[in-house]
Design a protein around this motif. Structure first.
Motif, mmCIF file in Angstrom:
data_model
loop_
_atom_site.group_PDB
_atom_site.id
_atom_site.type_symbol
_atom_site.label_atom_id
_atom_site.label_comp_id
_atom_site.label_asym_id
_atom_site.label_seq_id
_atom_site.Cartn_x
_atom_site.Cartn_y
_atom_site.Cartn_z
ATOM 1 N N GLN A 1 -16.309 22.555 29.960
ATOM 2 C CA GLN A 1 -16.386 21.319 29.191
ATOM 3 C C GLN A 1 -17.024 20.184 29.983
ATOM 4 O O GLN A 1 -17.391 19.167 29.405
ATOM 5 N N THR A 2 -17.134 20.343 31.299
ATOM 6 C CA THR A 2 -17.751 19.322 32.128
ATOM 7 C C THR A 2 -18.174 19.947 33.450
ATOM 8 O O THR A 2 -17.744 21.044 33.791
ATOM 9 N N GLU B 1 -13.367 10.745 28.483
ATOM 10 C CA GLU B 1 -12.445 11.815 28.100
ATOM 11 C C GLU B 1 -11.994 12.612 29.320
ATOM 12 O O GLU B 1 -10.821 12.958 29.439
ATOM 13 N N VAL B 2 -12.930 12.877 30.222
ATOM 14 C CA VAL B 2 -12.599 13.611 31.453
ATOM 15 C C VAL B 2 -11.621 12.793 32.289
ATOM 16 O O VAL B 2 -10.630 13.318 32.804
ATOM 17 N N THR C 1 -22.191 28.645 31.639
ATOM 18 C CA THR C 1 -22.102 27.413 32.411
ATOM 19 C C THR C 1 -23.034 27.485 33.619
ATOM 20 O O THR C 1 -23.760 26.531 33.919
ATOM 21 N N LEU D 1 -10.536 22.288 32.371
ATOM 22 C CA LEU D 1 -11.784 21.695 31.895
ATOM 23 C C LEU D 1 -12.968 22.649 32.017
ATOM 24 O O LEU D 1 -14.115 22.222 31.907
ATOM 25 N N GLU E 1 -26.691 25.426 25.540
ATOM 26 C CA GLU E 1 -25.588 24.527 25.200
ATOM 27 C C GLU E 1 -25.031 24.778 23.798
ATOM 28 O O GLU E 1 -23.902 24.409 23.511
ATOM 29 N N PRO F 1 -18.795 25.257 24.883
ATOM 30 C CA PRO F 1 -17.908 24.310 24.198
ATOM 31 C C PRO F 1 -18.482 22.892 24.298
ATOM 32 O O PRO F 1 -19.291 22.606 25.179
ATOM 33 N N LYS F 2 -18.028 22.028 23.416
ATOM 34 C CA LYS F 2 -18.479 20.636 23.424
ATOM 35 C C LYS F 2 -18.208 20.013 24.794
ATOM 36 O O LYS F 2 -17.123 20.145 25.350
ATOM 37 N N GLN F 3 -19.210 19.343 25.338
ATOM 38 C CA GLN F 3 -19.068 18.687 26.632
ATOM 39 C C GLN F 3 -18.311 17.372 26.464
ATOM 40 O O GLN F 3 -18.547 16.625 25.521
ATOM 41 N N LEU F 4 -17.390 17.118 27.377
ATOM 42 C CA LEU F 4 -16.586 15.909 27.319
ATOM 43 C C LEU F 4 -17.340 14.728 27.923
ATOM 44 O O LEU F 4 -18.125 14.890 28.847
ATOM 45 N N LYS G 1 -8.123 12.993 30.822
ATOM 46 C CA LYS G 1 -7.491 14.290 31.083
ATOM 47 C C LYS G 1 -7.101 14.407 32.549
ATOM 48 O O LYS G 1 -6.039 14.940 32.870
#
Length: 148
Positions: A133-134, A99-100, A55, A130, A88, A92-95, A103
């Motif tokens: 993921q973001t 979606e963020v 990240t 998270l 990337e 993990p798949k980025q939200l 959550k």
């Protein structure tokens, strides 16, 4: 298979394919992993640590890409974008923002946050859930808007 083993295999494949952009990015990731593993007092590297390293590496390259874009340096910008794409693949798949937001709303309801003064409670939990993921800036901005 650990991240380090996957990187080693992908480095070999990039060398066979003579793909210099991928090879450069993979070697940078491997270097970060080796530095983390050989830190004083460190015994091994966990999956969370690997995620944090990736990240951080992606964020550094995005920041560099933004600077190169401002300075009108397309040659350097292309290299950074190519490295971001390689990094990337291991994240993990980025939200999406929606979606963020969903959550975060769930976390706000769970914690019972009602005012901007409750932002610390929400941010702590949100960053744990998270992670990878973001981007943290996106989370912070959305939490501020939801608690306002």
């Amino acid at each position: 298979m650990s991240l380090k083993q996957r990187i080693d295999e992908d480095i070999k494949q990039a060398m066979r394919d003579k793909n210099q952009d991928t090879l450069r990015a993979l070697r940078a990731i491997k270097s970060l992993i080796l530095l983390e593993e050989t830190k004083e007092g460190a015994n091994g590297i966990s999956a969370d640590d690997e995620l944090k390293l990736l990240t951080k590496a992606a964020k550094q390259r995005r920041d560099s890409a933004a600077i190169y874009e401002q300075q009108n340096r397309p040659d350097l910008l292309e290299k950074e974008i190519a490295e971001i794409a390689v990094i990337e693949k291991y994240l993990p798949k980025q939200l999406t923002d929606d979606e963020v937001k969903a959550k975060l709303q769930e976390i706000i309801d769970r914690v019972g946050a009602k005012a901007p003064s409750d932002m610390g409670k929400v941010m702590g939990l949100a960053m744990k859930e998270l992670a990878g993921q973001t981007d943290g800036k996106v989370v912070q901005t959305l939490v501020k808007s939801l608690l306002a």
